[in-house]
Motif scaffolding. Structure first.
Motif, PDB file in Angstrom:
ATOM      1  N   ALA A 172      -4.301   9.630  -1.339  1.00  0.00           N
ATOM      2  CA  ALA A 172      -4.255   8.162  -1.316  1.00  0.00           C
ATOM      3  C   ALA A 172      -4.204   7.665   0.124  1.00  0.00           C
ATOM      4  N   TYR A 173      -3.370   8.324   0.931  1.00  0.00           N
ATOM      5  CA  TYR A 173      -3.284   7.943   2.346  1.00  0.00           C
ATOM      6  C   TYR A 173      -4.622   8.150   3.037  1.00  0.00           C
TER       7      TYR A 173
ATOM      8  N   GLN B  99       0.837  -1.207   0.000  1.00  0.00           N
ATOM      9  CA  GLN B  99       0.000   0.000   0.000  1.00  0.00           C
ATOM     10  C   GLN B  99       0.869   1.252   0.000  1.00  0.00           C
ATOM     11  N   TYR B 100       1.953   1.174   0.719  1.00  0.00           N
ATOM     12  CA  TYR B 100       2.860   2.317   0.827  1.00  0.00           C
ATOM     13  C   TYR B 100       3.435   2.635  -0.558  1.00  0.00           C
TER      14      TYR B 100
ATOM     15  N   ASN C  34       9.282   6.851   9.290  1.00  0.00           N
ATOM     16  CA  ASN C  34       9.438   5.576  10.003  1.00  0.00           C
ATOM     17  C   ASN C  34       9.035   4.409   9.098  1.00  0.00           C
ATOM     18  N   GLU C  35       9.858   4.129   8.097  1.00  0.00           N
ATOM     19  CA  GLU C  35       9.487   3.048   7.174  1.00  0.00           C
ATOM     20  C   GLU C  35       9.478   1.692   7.879  1.00  0.00           C
ATOM     21  N   ASP C  36      10.185   1.585   8.973  1.00  0.00           N
ATOM     22  CA  ASP C  36      10.222   0.302   9.693  1.00  0.00           C
ATOM     23  C   ASP C  36       8.893  -0.021  10.354  1.00  0.00           C
ATOM     24  N   GLN C  37       7.973   0.952  10.441  1.00  0.00           N
ATOM     25  CA  GLN C  37       6.685   0.703  11.063  1.00  0.00           C
ATOM     26  C   GLN C  37       5.666   0.131  10.072  1.00  0.00           C
TER      27      GLN C  37
ATOM     28  N   LEU D 290      -0.305  11.066   8.103  1.00  0.00           N
ATOM     29  CA  LEU D 290       0.103   9.661   7.966  1.00  0.00           C
ATOM     30  C   LEU D 290       1.325   9.538   7.071  1.00  0.00           C
ATOM     31  N   ARG D 291       1.301  10.280   5.952  1.00  0.00           N
ATOM     32  CA  ARG D 291       2.406  10.156   4.995  1.00  0.00           C
ATOM     33  C   ARG D 291       3.717  10.594   5.664  1.00  0.00           C
TER      34      ARG D 291
END
Lengths: 266, 442
Positions: free
Chosen positions: B92-93, B79-80, B137-140, B130-131
């Motif tokens: 989109a978010y 989704q990201y 924090n891409e690790d989330q 959110l974006r």
């Protein structure tokens, strides 16, 4: 010439004269408080200034260590000599003079500091001690001289203001003698004390006579008779009579002196 | 009416001490009247104090809570990547968020009808929030994350009772249907009220975002001003008072100075403001809106207060202490610095803190040097720039909020007053503690 006069007036050995005052006038603004006072104060002698309230005895005492300088409206004229040196000369620093001429006030006024610091303050600012040990020694010696050492030796860190009135006054005497003065001025030192404390201070004054010239202002004629060898009677700003204490009290020459000591004026 | 106006030959009354004579009765009555008057005066004072405090607390309390929507949101890697690939990324978010919120509500059996616009009106720009989070924090990704999303100030006001369903008019800020959505969210249990930390730590916000406005930056501005005032007014004021009280000779000139200092204490603060504008900004060229200039102006204002209280404290030291010090041969300066000043310290400190507290609450001079209005920058970058960067101060910030149209800012203004009062109370307590600590018997 000064010394000749002194000899004429009171007939003592000129070498013993500590303070020589000649024609001293003190004014508070327009009020002429001290008029033509001439007196020679002897060394190692207790001299009492007596007289009714407002007669100028305290004012005269305060002009001997220039405490009157602190009163803006007060003006001192005439010649006051300490060991032959004019104390009002422009080159004399009153601070140095006051180190030589100590003073004890009417109301006990210890600093709101410890007993030790009260006594050590003078030696500290005059640089009389070279180290802590020496200062300790001066403090002990002064407190012993003021006959208060035994009462306070265990609580030198306690506040000086926490002592009783008589102890406070003796602490103030210790503070005054700590700077090794040559003359000690006492302005009614016992007026705020009870009879027992008074007796202690009087005894102390008698001992202090061994080393200093002591001048004491007092309202109590009994006290003057007990502690002094010389007495000066002031009245309305004039020095009426000055002489040996025994003479003044037993054989006054002036009628005003006689009236005062017998309680008719005052 | 005084006692002395009674006739000299008034009857002495009976000689018994058991009977009260007329004169004594009159005196006792007068005393009772005076006591009653005094108690009345204190009562009136207390009444107004209580009214004042209850009003402030009642009106200011809403500023300290905020309404958030607590949702658990999961974004997968796929989704990201997809959202980042679209043209309108935040939209989109937002769509992903709406879809998941719908699922959450469905789980709770709450029927809700909302679209991207109603979400934006109630929760603000959720997509952007959110974006921003996921880009940092891409690790989330691929795991559930709890989001506390602040509601808009109008929704907040609705839940606090300030905005009512009947009272609103549909606008681009809020529609009546949005409030139905809020009710539904509340039924689903996702709306929560929490302590409003951003109000205390944040900076001022734009006029159309009252929810995000915080007082933090202006607290920092006030702090830097107080540093300037303390660093200048205390030494200058104390030195001037010591000189005037202990050293200066009494003459016409010093009398003139004394009268003028007393007069300065009564000069309206706005006069100091325009003086500061003319001298510090226009003549000396110091930066506008800077805490440095504000501090200088407030220093001018505080100096008379400090000088007057310091002189009073020095006067209160008994002359016998000065005589004692002079008597053992201390110089004038030693007398002052070793004995008089330590004894006057509690009075000096109290006066200084009261002067500072006055300065902290002063608004008028700050208006003139531009320490008011919207300070977009927020916090200063460093300690030194804190003095020169444009900032606001607490009272000026409160003034700004109170002047704004949105009712939510009104809450903020009251909340700001509570913060200001807390600071003042803290300073006064400090004054009392210092006074107790340094006080010595003599």
């Amino acid at each position: 010439m000064m010394k000749d006069n002194a000899d004429e007036r009171i007939g003592v050995d000129a070498m013993d004269i500590k303070f020589a005052a000649k024609d001293v006038q003190v004014y508070y603004a327009d009020n002429h408080a001290i008029k033509d006072v001439s007196v020679d104060i002897l060394d190692k002698t207790v001299t009492a200034f007596i007289g009714p309230s407002g007669c100028g005895k305290s004012t005269f005492l305060r002009s001997l260590n220039r405490m009157n300088d602190t009163i803006p409206i007060c003006r001192v004229e005439g010649d006051i000599r300490l060991d032959g040196q004019d104390i009002n000369a422009p080159e004399v620093d009153p601070v140095q003079l006051r180190a030589k001429v100590g003073m004890v006030f009417q109301k006990p006024n210890p600093f709101p500091k410890s007993i030790y610091d009260n006594v050590a303050y003078g030696p500290r600012i005059h640089g009389l001690a070279r180290g802590k040990a020496e200062l300790d020694e001066i403090v002990e010696k002064s407190l012993r001289r003021a006959a208060i050492w035994d009462e306070v030796k265990d609580r030198l860190d306690a506040a000086g203001t926490g002592l009783s009135g008589g102890q406070q006054q003796r602490l103030c005497i210790a503070r005054a003698v700590a700077t090794e003065p040559e003359v000690l001025l006492m302005d009614e030192p016992c007026s705020a004390l009870d009879p027992i404390a008074t007796a202690q201070v009087e005894e102390l004054i008698d001992e202090l006579r061994q080393s200093y010239s002591v001048i004491i202002v007092t309202h109590s004629m009994q006290q003057a008779a007990r502690v002094s060898q010389k007495t000066a009677f002031f009245h309305l700003g004039n020095l009426v009579e000055y002489g040996d204490t025994t003479d003044i009290f037993t054989n006054p020459r002036d009628t005003r002196t006689e009236s005062y000591i017998t309680g008719r004026i005052g | 009416m005084t006692d002395t106006s009674l006739p000299q030959n008034a009857p002495r009354g009976s000689n018994s001490i058991l009977a009260t004579d007329a004169r004594t009765k009159k005196r006792n009555a007068a005393e009772k009247r005076f006591r009653a008057l005094g108690m009345g005066a204190i009562g009136i004072g207390l009444f107004f104090l209580i009214v004042l405090f209850t009003t402030i607390i009642r009106s200011g309390a809403p500023a300290f809570t905020r309404t958030v929507v607590d949702v658990q949101f999961t974004l997968t890697q796929a989704q990201y990547d997809e959202a980042e690939g679209t043209l309108f990324k935040t939209a989109a978010y937002a769509d992903l968020f709406i879809a998941q919120l719908g699922e959450i509500l469905a789980e709770q059996d709450v029927a809700a009808d909302f679209d991207a616009e109603s979400i934006e009106r109630t929760l603000g720009k959720v997509g952007g929030t959110l974006r921003e989070f996921y880009r940092a924090n891409e690790d989330q990704l691929d795991q559930p994350v709890n989001f506390s999303l602040a509601t808009s100030s109008r929704v907040d006001g609705y839940l606090k009772g300030r905005v009512t369903l009947e009272g609103i008019e549909d606008s681009r800020f809020l529609m009546a249907s949005d409030l139905d959505l809020v009710d539904e969210l509340q039924a689903a249990g996702v709306i929560k009220s929490e302590f409003n930390w951003p109000f205390i730590t944040g900076a001022d916000s734009g006029v159309d975002n009252p929810g995000g406005a915080g007082i933090g930056a202006s607290v920092v501005g006030s702090f830097f001003m107080m540093l300037v005032v303390l660093a200048l007014a205390l030494p200058i004021g104390v030195a001037a008072s010591i000189y005037l009280e202990e050293f200066a000779v009494q003459n016409r000139f010093t009398d003139l100075i004394e009268v003028n200092i007393s007069n300065l204490a009564a000069v309206p603060s706005i006069v100091f403001g325009i003086l500061g504008l003319a001298v510090f900004i226009q003549f000396a060229g110091l930066p506008q809106s800077a805490p440095l200039v504000g501090g200088l102006v407030l220093t001018l204002m505080t100096l008379p207060t400090i000088i007057i209280s310091t002189r009073a404290a020095l006067k209160a030291v008994p002359p016998s202490i000065r005589e004692a010090a002079l008597g053992v041969g201390a110089s004038k300066m030693q007398t002052v610095f070793h004995h008089v000043l330590p004894l006057a310290m509690p009075g000096i400190l109290t006066g200084t803190i009261i002067g500072l507290a006055q300065a902290l609450g002063e608004t008028a001079p700050l208006l003139l040097i531009g320490m008011v209005g919207f300070v977009a920058r927020g916090y200063p970058d460093g300690f030194l720039t804190g003095f020169t960067e444009a900032n606001s101060a607490m009272p000026a910030q409160i003034y700004t909020w109170a002047a704004r149209a949105d009712a939510a800012f009104y809450d903020k203004a009251w909340g700001g007053i509570i913060i200001l009062l807390i600071f003042l109370m803290f300073m006064n307590i400090l004054a009392v503690i210092l006074r107790r600590r340094f006080e010595r018997r003599w």
